[in-house]
Design a protein around this motif. Structure first.
Motif, mmCIF file in Angstrom:
data_model
loop_
_atom_site.group_PDB
_atom_site.id
_atom_site.type_symbol
_atom_site.label_atom_id
_atom_site.label_comp_id
_atom_site.label_asym_id
_atom_site.label_seq_id
_atom_site.Cartn_x
_atom_site.Cartn_y
_atom_site.Cartn_z
ATOM 1 N N ARG A 1 38.583 -15.787 3.670
ATOM 2 C CA ARG A 1 38.954 -16.392 4.938
ATOM 3 C C ARG A 1 40.199 -17.242 4.720
ATOM 4 N NH1 ARG A 1 33.392 -17.475 4.375
ATOM 5 N NH2 ARG A 1 32.136 -16.232 5.789
ATOM 6 N N ASP A 2 41.149 -17.093 5.606
ATOM 7 C CA ASP A 2 42.386 -17.856 5.554
ATOM 8 C C ASP A 2 42.383 -18.833 6.719
ATOM 9 O OD1 ASP A 2 44.531 -17.882 3.816
ATOM 10 O OD2 ASP A 2 45.306 -15.944 4.442
ATOM 11 N N LEU B 1 41.806 -13.275 12.889
ATOM 12 C CA LEU B 1 40.449 -12.974 13.360
ATOM 13 C C LEU B 1 40.442 -12.609 14.837
ATOM 14 C CD1 LEU B 1 38.326 -15.632 11.483
ATOM 15 C CD2 LEU B 1 38.348 -13.174 11.127
ATOM 16 N N ALA B 2 41.377 -13.157 15.583
ATOM 17 C CA ALA B 2 41.531 -12.833 17.005
ATOM 18 C C ALA B 2 43.011 -12.951 17.337
ATOM 19 C CB ALA B 2 40.709 -13.786 17.869
ATOM 20 N N ARG B 3 43.404 -12.368 18.449
ATOM 21 C CA ARG B 3 44.821 -12.345 18.818
ATOM 22 C C ARG B 3 45.418 -13.756 18.887
ATOM 23 N NH1 ARG B 3 45.349 -8.971 23.764
ATOM 24 N NH2 ARG B 3 44.544 -7.481 22.278
ATOM 25 N N ASP B 4 44.638 -14.724 19.384
ATOM 26 C CA ASP B 4 45.150 -16.082 19.562
ATOM 27 C C ASP B 4 44.613 -17.050 18.504
ATOM 28 O OD1 ASP B 4 42.542 -16.014 20.383
ATOM 29 O OD2 ASP B 4 42.860 -17.165 22.211
ATOM 30 N N SER B 5 44.135 -16.524 17.394
ATOM 31 C CA SER B 5 43.505 -17.357 16.372
ATOM 32 C C SER B 5 44.466 -17.688 15.240
ATOM 33 C CB SER B 5 42.291 -16.623 15.791
ATOM 34 O OG SER B 5 41.707 -17.372 14.760
ATOM 35 N N ALA B 6 44.349 -18.920 14.718
ATOM 36 C CA ALA B 6 45.088 -19.293 13.515
ATOM 37 C C ALA B 6 44.305 -18.876 12.275
ATOM 38 C CB ALA B 6 45.345 -20.790 13.491
ATOM 39 N N GLU B 7 43.008 -18.592 12.446
ATOM 40 C CA GLU B 7 42.192 -18.164 11.308
ATOM 41 C C GLU B 7 42.398 -16.678 11.064
ATOM 42 O OE1 GLU B 7 38.383 -20.808 10.823
ATOM 43 O OE2 GLU B 7 38.380 -19.731 12.731
ATOM 44 N N ALA B 8 42.276 -16.308 9.801
ATOM 45 C CA ALA B 8 42.537 -14.923 9.421
ATOM 46 C C ALA B 8 41.662 -14.529 8.245
ATOM 47 C CB ALA B 8 44.006 -14.755 9.058
ATOM 48 N N ILE B 9 41.687 -13.241 7.962
ATOM 49 C CA ILE B 9 41.065 -12.685 6.767
ATOM 50 C C ILE B 9 42.191 -12.067 5.939
ATOM 51 C CG2 ILE B 9 39.565 -10.858 5.870
ATOM 52 C CD1 ILE B 9 37.940 -13.053 7.108
ATOM 53 N N THR B 10 42.173 -12.331 4.647
ATOM 54 C CA THR B 10 43.149 -11.716 3.743
ATOM 55 C C THR B 10 42.416 -10.768 2.806
ATOM 56 O OG1 THR B 10 44.728 -13.528 3.842
ATOM 57 C CG2 THR B 10 44.797 -12.161 1.870
#
Length: 93
Positions: free
Chosen positions: A87-88, A60-69
């Motif tokens: 959301r991952d 979601l952001a360069r320094d984020s552990a959250e993501a979208i798959t």
């Protein structure tokens, strides 16, 4: 390279509606990458030709552990069908 045609399955359209605007922006960027090269994702083993199923995870952001798959299938000559977005909680590569 020509862009590969993209379409969304109904579950993907519903999931997209549940994302925040920031998450939607990440999805749009992911779809641009997938449209340029469907093999950008990670192939899910065991899927049978002529379609190949992939996941593409992007933070979601360069320094984020959250993501979208993005889960999608690619059929050569026919394009990409987006199956689902989710959301991952953390990126594992």
């Amino acid at each position: 390279m020509n862009d590969v045609p993209l379409e969304e399955a109904e579950p993907a359209r519903k999931a997209f509606g549940d994302l925040t605007e920031g998450e939607r922006e990440v999805v749009r960027d992911a779809l641009l990458a997938i449209g340029r090269d469907p093999a950008v994702g990670r192939e899910i083993p065991g899927w049978r030709p002529p379609s190949v199923e992939y996941t593409y995870t992007t933070p979601l952001a360069r320094d984020s552990a959250e993501a979208i798959t993005v889960v999608y299938t690619h059929t050569r000559g026919m394009g990409v069908t987006v199956v689902f977005y989710f959301r991952d909680p953390q990126v594992v590569d």
